[in-house]
Structure formats: C-alpha cells, structure tokens
Motif scaffolding. Structure first.
Motif, PDB file in Angstrom:
ATOM      1  N   PHE A   1      -5.423   6.457 -11.133  1.00  0.00           N
ATOM      2  CA  PHE A   1      -4.709   5.419 -10.381  1.00  0.00           C
ATOM      3  C   PHE A   1      -4.982   5.398  -8.872  1.00  0.00           C
ATOM      4  CE2 PHE A   1      -1.826   6.317 -14.038  1.00  0.00           C
ATOM      5  CZ  PHE A   1      -1.941   5.077 -14.658  1.00  0.00           C
ATOM      6  N   LEU A   2      -5.683   6.371  -8.310  1.00  0.00           N
ATOM      7  CA  LEU A   2      -5.867   6.413  -6.855  1.00  0.00           C
ATOM      8  C   LEU A   2      -7.207   5.791  -6.468  1.00  0.00           C
ATOM      9  CD1 LEU A   2      -4.510   7.509  -4.214  1.00  0.00           C
ATOM     10  CD2 LEU A   2      -6.051   9.475  -4.432  1.00  0.00           C
ATOM     11  N   PRO A   3      -7.210   4.607  -5.824  1.00  0.00           N
ATOM     12  CA  PRO A   3      -8.479   4.012  -5.372  1.00  0.00           C
ATOM     13  C   PRO A   3      -8.994   4.728  -4.126  1.00  0.00           C
ATOM     14  CG  PRO A   3      -6.641   2.595  -4.781  1.00  0.00           C
ATOM     15  CD  PRO A   3      -6.056   3.743  -5.555  1.00  0.00           C
ATOM     16  N   ASN A   4     -10.307   4.774  -3.977  1.00  0.00           N
ATOM     17  CA  ASN A   4     -10.911   5.463  -2.838  1.00  0.00           C
ATOM     18  C   ASN A   4     -10.681   4.725  -1.522  1.00  0.00           C
ATOM     19  OD1 ASN A   4     -12.205   7.828  -3.940  1.00  0.00           O
ATOM     20  ND2 ASN A   4     -13.565   6.427  -5.018  1.00  0.00           N
ATOM     21  N   LYS A   5     -10.699   3.396  -1.561  1.00  0.00           N
ATOM     22  CA  LYS A   5     -10.576   2.602  -0.336  1.00  0.00           C
ATOM     23  C   LYS A   5     -10.003   1.229  -0.688  1.00  0.00           C
ATOM     24  CE  LYS A   5     -15.489   1.375  -0.734  1.00  0.00           C
ATOM     25  NZ  LYS A   5     -16.792   1.400  -0.057  1.00  0.00           N
ATOM     26  N   PRO A   6      -9.559   0.464   0.299  1.00  0.00           N
ATOM     27  CA  PRO A   6      -8.920  -0.822   0.011  1.00  0.00           C
ATOM     28  C   PRO A   6      -9.751  -1.765  -0.848  1.00  0.00           C
ATOM     29  CG  PRO A   6      -8.479  -0.193   2.276  1.00  0.00           C
ATOM     30  CD  PRO A   6      -9.438   0.838   1.732  1.00  0.00           C
ATOM     31  N   THR A   7     -11.076  -1.831  -0.623  1.00  0.00           N
ATOM     32  CA  THR A   7     -11.891  -2.774  -1.396  1.00  0.00           C
ATOM     33  C   THR A   7     -12.041  -2.356  -2.854  1.00  0.00           C
ATOM     34  OG1 THR A   7     -13.839  -1.642  -0.470  1.00  0.00           O
ATOM     35  CG2 THR A   7     -13.205  -3.754   0.518  1.00  0.00           C
ATOM     36  N   GLU A   8     -11.576  -1.159  -3.218  1.00  0.00           N
ATOM     37  CA  GLU A   8     -11.571  -0.739  -4.623  1.00  0.00           C
ATOM     38  C   GLU A   8     -10.201  -0.901  -5.268  1.00  0.00           C
ATOM     39  OE1 GLU A   8     -13.124   3.170  -5.206  1.00  0.00           O
ATOM     40  OE2 GLU A   8     -14.948   2.794  -4.056  1.00  0.00           O
ATOM     41  N   ALA A   9      -9.213  -1.339  -4.498  1.00  0.00           N
ATOM     42  CA  ALA A   9      -7.846  -1.436  -5.000  1.00  0.00           C
ATOM     43  C   ALA A   9      -7.642  -2.738  -5.761  1.00  0.00           C
ATOM     44  CB  ALA A   9      -6.857  -1.349  -3.842  1.00  0.00           C
ATOM     45  N   THR A  10      -7.165  -2.649  -6.994  1.00  0.00           N
ATOM     46  CA  THR A  10      -6.918  -3.849  -7.805  1.00  0.00           C
ATOM     47  C   THR A  10      -5.656  -4.582  -7.367  1.00  0.00           C
ATOM     48  OG1 THR A  10      -5.716  -2.498  -9.425  1.00  0.00           O
ATOM     49  CG2 THR A  10      -8.070  -2.843  -9.815  1.00  0.00           C
TER      50      THR A  10
ATOM     51  N   ILE B   1       0.838  -1.205   0.000  1.00  0.00           N
ATOM     52  CA  ILE B   1       0.000   0.000   0.000  1.00  0.00           C
ATOM     53  C   ILE B   1       0.870   1.251   0.000  1.00  0.00           C
ATOM     54  CG2 ILE B   1      -1.673   1.328   1.349  1.00  0.00           C
ATOM     55  CD1 ILE B   1      -2.800  -1.390   2.316  1.00  0.00           C
ATOM     56  N   PHE B   2       1.933   1.250   0.801  1.00  0.00           N
ATOM     57  CA  PHE B   2       2.851   2.393   0.799  1.00  0.00           C
ATOM     58  C   PHE B   2       3.384   2.651  -0.615  1.00  0.00           C
ATOM     59  CE2 PHE B   2       3.256   2.130   5.487  1.00  0.00           C
ATOM     60  CZ  PHE B   2       3.285   3.476   5.778  1.00  0.00           C
ATOM     61  N   ARG B   3       3.761   1.585  -1.318  1.00  0.00           N
ATOM     62  CA  ARG B   3       4.340   1.749  -2.657  1.00  0.00           C
ATOM     63  C   ARG B   3       3.317   2.229  -3.675  1.00  0.00           C
ATOM     64  NH1 ARG B   3       6.668  -3.365  -1.668  1.00  0.00           N
ATOM     65  NH2 ARG B   3       5.271  -4.305  -3.218  1.00  0.00           N
ATOM     66  N   ARG B   4       2.081   1.780  -3.558  1.00  0.00           N
ATOM     67  CA  ARG B   4       1.093   2.070  -4.600  1.00  0.00           C
ATOM     68  C   ARG B   4       0.299   3.351  -4.354  1.00  0.00           C
ATOM     69  NH1 ARG B   4       0.180  -2.505  -7.893  1.00  0.00           N
ATOM     70  NH2 ARG B   4      -1.197  -1.099  -9.060  1.00  0.00           N
ATOM     71  N   VAL B   5       0.148   3.746  -3.099  1.00  0.00           N
ATOM     72  CA  VAL B   5      -0.705   4.899  -2.782  1.00  0.00           C
ATOM     73  C   VAL B   5       0.097   6.164  -2.486  1.00  0.00           C
ATOM     74  CG1 VAL B   5      -2.367   5.788  -1.098  1.00  0.00           C
ATOM     75  CG2 VAL B   5      -2.620   3.464  -1.978  1.00  0.00           C
ATOM     76  N   MET B   6       1.173   6.031  -1.709  1.00  0.00           N
ATOM     77  CA  MET B   6       1.873   7.207  -1.204  1.00  0.00           C
ATOM     78  C   MET B   6       2.539   8.074  -2.280  1.00  0.00           C
ATOM     79  SD  MET B   6       1.007   7.242   1.891  1.00  0.00           S
ATOM     80  CE  MET B   6       1.895   8.762   2.228  1.00  0.00           C
ATOM     81  N   PRO B   7       3.171   7.514  -3.332  1.00  0.00           N
ATOM     82  CA  PRO B   7       3.828   8.396  -4.322  1.00  0.00           C
ATOM     83  C   PRO B   7       2.893   9.420  -4.951  1.00  0.00           C
ATOM     84  CG  PRO B   7       4.604   6.150  -4.591  1.00  0.00           C
ATOM     85  CD  PRO B   7       3.477   6.092  -3.594  1.00  0.00           C
ATOM     86  N   LEU B   8       1.670   9.021  -5.283  1.00  0.00           N
ATOM     87  CA  LEU B   8       0.716   9.968  -5.869  1.00  0.00           C
ATOM     88  C   LEU B   8       0.364  11.076  -4.884  1.00  0.00           C
ATOM     89  CD1 LEU B   8      -1.950   7.921  -7.887  1.00  0.00           C
ATOM     90  CD2 LEU B   8      -0.450   9.718  -8.755  1.00  0.00           C
TER      91      LEU B   8
ATOM     92  N   VAL C   1     -18.246  11.857  -1.786  1.00  0.00           N
ATOM     93  CA  VAL C   1     -17.991  11.582  -3.206  1.00  0.00           C
ATOM     94  C   VAL C   1     -16.733  10.751  -3.436  1.00  0.00           C
ATOM     95  CG1 VAL C   1     -19.159  13.719  -3.852  1.00  0.00           C
ATOM     96  CG2 VAL C   1     -16.663  13.701  -3.653  1.00  0.00           C
ATOM     97  N   GLY C   2     -15.871  10.611  -2.424  1.00  0.00           N
ATOM     98  CA  GLY C   2     -14.659   9.823  -2.577  1.00  0.00           C
ATOM     99  C   GLY C   2     -13.433  10.675  -2.828  1.00  0.00           C
ATOM    100  N   ALA C   3     -12.284  10.166  -2.373  1.00  0.00           N
ATOM    101  CA  ALA C   3     -11.032  10.924  -2.460  1.00  0.00           C
ATOM    102  C   ALA C   3     -10.568  11.114  -3.892  1.00  0.00           C
ATOM    103  CB  ALA C   3      -9.943  10.214  -1.647  1.00  0.00           C
ATOM    104  N   ARG C   4     -10.732  10.103  -4.730  1.00  0.00           N
ATOM    105  CA  ARG C   4     -10.178  10.163  -6.088  1.00  0.00           C
ATOM    106  C   ARG C   4     -10.727  11.353  -6.863  1.00  0.00           C
ATOM    107  NH1 ARG C   4     -11.054   6.859 -11.206  1.00  0.00           N
ATOM    108  NH2 ARG C   4     -13.088   6.421 -10.329  1.00  0.00           N
TER     109      ARG C   4
END
Length: 440
Positions: A203-212, A20-27, A85-88
C-alpha cells in the motif's frame, strides 16, 4: 469527463495535503511504533536480564548502546540504496529483518550474545528513520514538513505508551512453556514487524506520481512545487553534492543539537523503567504503566508544537524552548524524588518530539536529491552516537555510584549546550532571503 473525475481534479492543495496525510502517514507511524518498541523493549527486561543472566548495569548500557553504533554506521549506505530502489521495497526489507532479529533476542544467554544481537538489530533497522524523513520530503512542501515529521514521531510515543505496560504483562509469563518472561516479550513483540511489512509493500507508493489516490495533475503539481523549493534552498546554501554537507555550518549545527537530544531520549527510554522500579516495591505491570506516563506527554508535544513551526524564526524559537524544557525536566528528575521526578520526566518527554521533527526540516531546505538523502542520514548517523553515549554513561555511573539517577547530570550538561546552539539555526530559504536585494 465524469463528475467524480471533475471533483477530484478540483481538489485544493489543502485537500490534497490532507488526503496524503490520511493515506501515507498511518503506515509510516505503525512502522515506527514497532521499530521503537523492538529497539527499546530491553528497558523493561533490564532487571530480569541481570537476575537471569548476570548482565550488569554497565554491560546492559553497552549492549543498549551498541545498537546505535552499527545503526549509525549503516545509515548513509542504507539511505542511498533507498534513494535508488524506492521507499516501498526498502522499508519492507528493513522491517522483515529487524522483526526476525528482535524475536531472536529471546536466544540471548549472556553478555556477548546480547552484544551481538543488539549490533545485528542496529544493522537491520538502519535507514528507517532518515529514510522516512527523506520520503516525507517527496510528499510535503516545507511549511507542512514539521507537522508530518511530528506525526511520524508519534510512533515513538505510542511505542512507549503501549509497549511498557505490554512488556510488563509479558514479563509476568515467566515460566510459561519453559521460557522466561523476557523471552516471551522479545518473541511476541518481534513478529508483528514482519506482518506489517507486507502492508507496506502493498500500500505504500514511492512518490506522488505512483499514488492511485491522486490524479496525475495533482501528483505532478506537488512534485514540481517540492522540486522548486529544494532547488531554491540548495542554491542559496551552495549545496548540490554529498561532500558539501561537511562544509555546511548549519547542517553541522543540527548534528550537534541532535546529538545532545538523542542522549536525552535514549537515556530515558532505556533507564526509566529501572528508575521507576527504585521508587518502591512495584510489579512489572505497575512499572510499565508508570513508564508510559511521560510518553503520553511526548505524544501531546509532538502533536501540538511542530505544526506551529511554519517559518524559520518560529522554528528556531520552538527549538530553543524545547531544549530548555528538556534540561529543566532532567534536573527535576534528578533531584525531585518520585512525584516531582516523574513531573520532570513528563516535562522532558513533552519536548522530545516537538524538537526532533523541526530539526529535520533544516537539511531539507539546504540540500536536494541524493545529497538530501545522504545528508539526512548523516545527521541521524552522528546524532545516534548520542544514543550509544547516553545509555553507556547511565550504566557506568549507576555501577560506580549505586544510584540510578547520577547519570542524569551528564545529560543536563550536554542538553544545556544544545539549547545554546539552537539560537544559531538558520534555514536555506533564510539564507536566500538574507542575500536577496531589498525590494523597493
């Protein structure tokens, strides 16, 4: 089940956390780099705005601070909208509007246009920081949250490390295409925000259950663990509704500390280039390079200290130590001259973003749901009035005394109060453990 799926299903909680750190934090870090760059790049333009447009130090301080007034007033509504509405979508919207308005700063032609555009920029960017703080509570459990917050705040350090020399170079384009150098700076630094917004949307999912990149089981397990922590902390603190925020002494304590912290951060952000310029005859690029030095230390502090704040007692001790460090740094900056003064500013900056990510872990242990989204925005809203007060006092005192350093003593006094307040911090889970019967 294929071997690849089995491997994914067998990932440990630590492996999932690292992913999660690798996929979410850079953006998120990239977004905050551009946000902070676009809100503070006027620091490099301060002296040129005075020469080209006649904007005084006091007027500059007011304009720098007006950003925070409109930003603060728009924070809670913005965060509550993001909760719905979600973070994305909402972070993407914030980035596009602030990028356009930041570039439009090139159209400033006097004090009033400066004030108006700074206020519009505040409205546009409102909600980004507390929105991301809330977003991270949906992805990380309490013990990992200070680390995640600290990594996000690296954006501030990177913005100043890169932005000050870049601003110095762009200021040297004075006259190219019939534009002033500061106009080129606003345009060139505003456009990338709009471009990165596209990547956030994609590329930014709103929550874990939306993350591919997570399995359904991993995502549901993470969301369940986070929800259980939030319920425990909110129940212990007695906070389940937005109105409860104003009755929670711990959240009000965080607000007070954060207010003094923000005064220090933004006074340095907006006035350090001018202070360094007073040390001798330096080019804009040289001023930019020297301005970046304290922010290198702030990046080190953000990386090293927050990850140590794994429980309430450690968090409290680090918070106190960092506020004392900020006070000591500004005292040195005020009395030390060019060399000791720069060492002092480096010391203060080292502690800036070691403290801030720790402070924002406290509301997340005492609130949940919409109350958490609104509570984080409330903390940031009141704290950001410090972002108005710091530059305003620095500008006023400079005009009154003729010294660019005189306002630092005001900051020292308030941060000393903030240091005392840190000793009373307590997490919601500490409330819970304190009220629980002793084990036999």
């Amino acid at each position: 089940m294929s071997s690849s799926v089995q491997t994914t299903a067998q990932r440990s909680k630590e492996a999932v956390n690292k992913l999660i750190f690798r996929r979410v934090m850079p953006l998120l870090i990239g977004a905050y780099v551009l946000a902070f760059l676009d809100r503070t790049n006027i620091g490099m333009a301060k002296d040129r705005l005075a020469i080209d447009l006649g904007i005084s130090a006091a007027a500059y301080g007011i304009g720098a601070g007006l950003f925070f007034l409109t930003y603060a007033l728009s924070e809670i509504p913005s965060n509550l909208i993001m909760h719905k509405v979600g973070a994305r979508f909402w972070i993407m919207r914030i980035m596009v509007t602030w990028g356009v308005i930041s570039a439009a700063m090139a159209l400033v032609n006097g004090e009033w246009s400066f004030y108006i555009l700074r206020m519009l920029l505040g409205i546009a960017e409102a909600g980004l920081f507390p929105g991301v703080m809330y977003f991270l509570t949906q992805w990380f459990v309490v013990k990992d949250r200070a680390k995640a917050n600290g990594l996000f705040l690296l954006g501030v350090s990177i913005a100043n490390i890169v932005g000050a020399p870049l601003g110095g170079l762009l200021l040297m384009l004075d006259g190219v295409g019939g534009l002033h150098g500061w106009q080129w700076m606003f345009i060139v630094e505003g456009v990338p925000s709009c471009l990165l917004a596209i990547a956030v949307w994609k590329f930014l999912p709103n929550k874990p259950t939306e993350a591919t990149f997570l399995t359904r089981a991993e995502a549901e397990d993470l969301e369940a663990r986070i929800a259980a922590e939030e319920r425990q902390g909110a129940a212990a603190a007695g906070n389940s509704k937005l109105r409860h925020i104003l009755k929670d002494k711990q959240i009000l304590l965080v607000v007070g500390i954060y207010f003094t912290h923000q005064i220090a951060v933004y006074a340095l952000s907006f006035f350090l280039p001018s202070i360094i310029g007073s040390y001798g005859k330096l080019s804009p690029f040289q001023i930019g390079l020297l301005t970046s030095v304290p922010w290198i230390f702030s990046a080190v502090g953000a990386l090293v200290l927050p990850r140590l704040a794994t429980n309430g007692s450690r968090s409290r001790a680090i918070a106190t130590a960092t506020m004392i460090g900020i006070v000591a740094g500004f005292v040195l900056g005020a009395v030390g001259g060019p060399v000791l003064g720069m060492i002092g500013f480096c010391l203060a900056a080292f502690n800036f973003f070691a403290l801030q990510p720790i402070l924002f872990t406290y509301p997340a242990t005492r609130l949940t749901g919409a109350a958490l989204a609104g509570g984080l925005a409330f903390v940031n809203t009141i704290g950001l009035f410090g972002g108005f007060l710091g530059p305003y006092v620095m500008g006023i005192t400079e005009d009154l005394t003729g010294s660019k350093l005189s306002g630092l003593w005001f900051i020292v006094a308030l941060c000393a109060i903030g240091a005392v307040l840190t000793r009373f911090l307590k997490r919601g889970t500490e409330d819970s453990s304190a009220s629980a019967p002793a084990a036999h």
